[in-house]
Design a protein around this motif. Structure first.
Motif, PDB file in Angstrom:
ATOM      1  N   PRO A  84       0.802  -1.228   0.000  1.00 32.33           N
ATOM      2  CA  PRO A  84       0.000   0.000   0.000  1.00 32.33           C
ATOM      3  C   PRO A  84       0.835   1.277   0.000  1.00 32.33           C
ATOM      4  N   THR A  85       2.021   1.225   0.582  1.00 35.81           N
ATOM      5  CA  THR A  85       2.868   2.418   0.612  1.00 35.81           C
ATOM      6  C   THR A  85       3.266   2.881  -0.794  1.00 35.81           C
ATOM      7  N   SER A  87       1.314   1.417  -3.812  1.00 35.21           N
ATOM      8  CA  SER A  87       0.117   1.346  -4.654  1.00 35.21           C
ATOM      9  C   SER A  87      -0.824   2.524  -4.439  1.00 35.21           C
ATOM     10  N   HIS A  88      -0.748   3.180  -3.293  1.00 34.22           N
ATOM     11  CA  HIS A  88      -1.613   4.320  -3.022  1.00 34.22           C
ATOM     12  C   HIS A  88      -1.054   5.636  -3.554  1.00 34.22           C
ATOM     13  N   ARG A  89       0.124   5.585  -4.133  1.00 31.09           N
ATOM     14  CA  ARG A  89       0.718   6.799  -4.698  1.00 31.09           C
ATOM     15  C   ARG A  89       0.338   6.948  -6.170  1.00 31.09           C
ATOM     16  N   ARG A  90       0.541   8.144  -6.687  1.00 29.07           N
ATOM     17  CA  ARG A  90       0.272   8.423  -8.096  1.00 29.07           C
ATOM     18  C   ARG A  90       1.496   9.073  -8.721  1.00 29.07           C
ATOM     19  N   SER A 115      -1.221  -3.065 -11.797  1.00 28.10           N
ATOM     20  CA  SER A 115      -0.364  -2.109 -11.092  1.00 28.10           C
ATOM     21  C   SER A 115      -0.051  -0.904 -11.969  1.00 28.10           C
ATOM     22  N   LEU A 118      -3.048   1.314 -12.153  1.00 26.75           N
ATOM     23  CA  LEU A 118      -3.371   1.912 -10.856  1.00 26.75           C
ATOM     24  C   LEU A 118      -2.505   3.126 -10.547  1.00 26.75           C
ATOM     25  N   LEU A 119      -1.249   3.078 -10.957  1.00 27.47           N
ATOM     26  CA  LEU A 119      -0.271   4.068 -10.521  1.00 27.47           C
ATOM     27  C   LEU A 119      -0.290   5.359 -11.317  1.00 27.47           C
TER      28      LEU A 119
END
Length: 214
Positions: A84-85, A87-90, A115, A118-119
């Motif tokens: 999550p550290t 995958s939650h970034r953009r 992935s 998502l990113l």
């Protein structure tokens, strides 16, 4: 022979990589101002780049290098199962070069593509083309079409291999973790992307899924 073909800075493969890098910059002219994540890459690749992004986040299953420049960060991680550290970034761009063929089968390639999507809304994902007549990792004609048993023999004995396997177990591991894909597969994994074809002597050599270019 291998160094002249793929490893030296003036090798044939190095010239092809340079041409591909120029294509990347032409596709994303704001690259120098972008924040990118490189799935499966290395910091030293970007240190040598003609145009270096503003920030590069490398995620790899290799141990991080001892020194990391201030424009980069490196995490040990699986691109098919990001924590999550990460995958939650953009990011402005997801980049990956010659990694998709090594992640471990169709299901893992699906996770890798998830992935990527998502990113960021933009990506550049390159992989060697399955039906190019020379297998690029071993520089062996038609190796990818052989049964596993014979590919394993090539992995142990072929003189142009990057690092010839010393045991049968090591050779079969190399073989089973290298699975080239074709255009239909790339379109399946990246349905909204433009699938660009890098050619050599008119033959498709590699495929690049591109999304988000101007």
């Amino acid at each position: 022979m291998r160094s002249r073909l793929v490893e030296n800075e003036d090798s044939f493969a190095a010239r092809r990589r340079s041409k591909r890098a120029t294509w990347l910059v032409e596709t994303f002219p704001d690259l120098a101002q972008m924040s990118i994540i490189d799935l499966g890459g290395r910091v030293e690749t970007w240190a040598r780049a003609v145009v270096r992004p503003k920030h590069v986040h490398v995620v790899n299953l290799e141990a991080p290098p001892p020194e990391i420049p201030d424009w980069a960060e490196v995490d040990y991680g699986d691109a098919c199962a990001l924590p999550p550290t990460i995958s939650h970034r953009r990011y402005d761009l997801v980049f990956s070069n010659s990694v998709l063929e090594h992640v471990g089968g169709h299901e893992r390639r699906v996770r890798f593509a998830e992935s990527v999507h998502l990113l960021s809304d933009a990506h550049w994902v390159q992989t060697p083309y399955r039906y190019f007549p020379i297998e690029p990792h071993w520089i062996a004609p038609g190796m990818q079409f052989l049964p596993v048993r014979f590919r394993t023999l090539v992995a142990r004995r072929w003189p142009l291999a990057h690092s010839p396997a010393k045991t049968h177990e090591a050779a079969i591991q190399q073989v089973l973790w290298t699975e080239l894909v074709d255009r239909s597969q790339m379109r399946h994994y990246f349905p909204q992307s433009q699938i660009r074809v890098e050619r050599l002597a008119t033959l498709p050599k590699s495929l690049i899924a591109v999304l988000g270019s101007p």
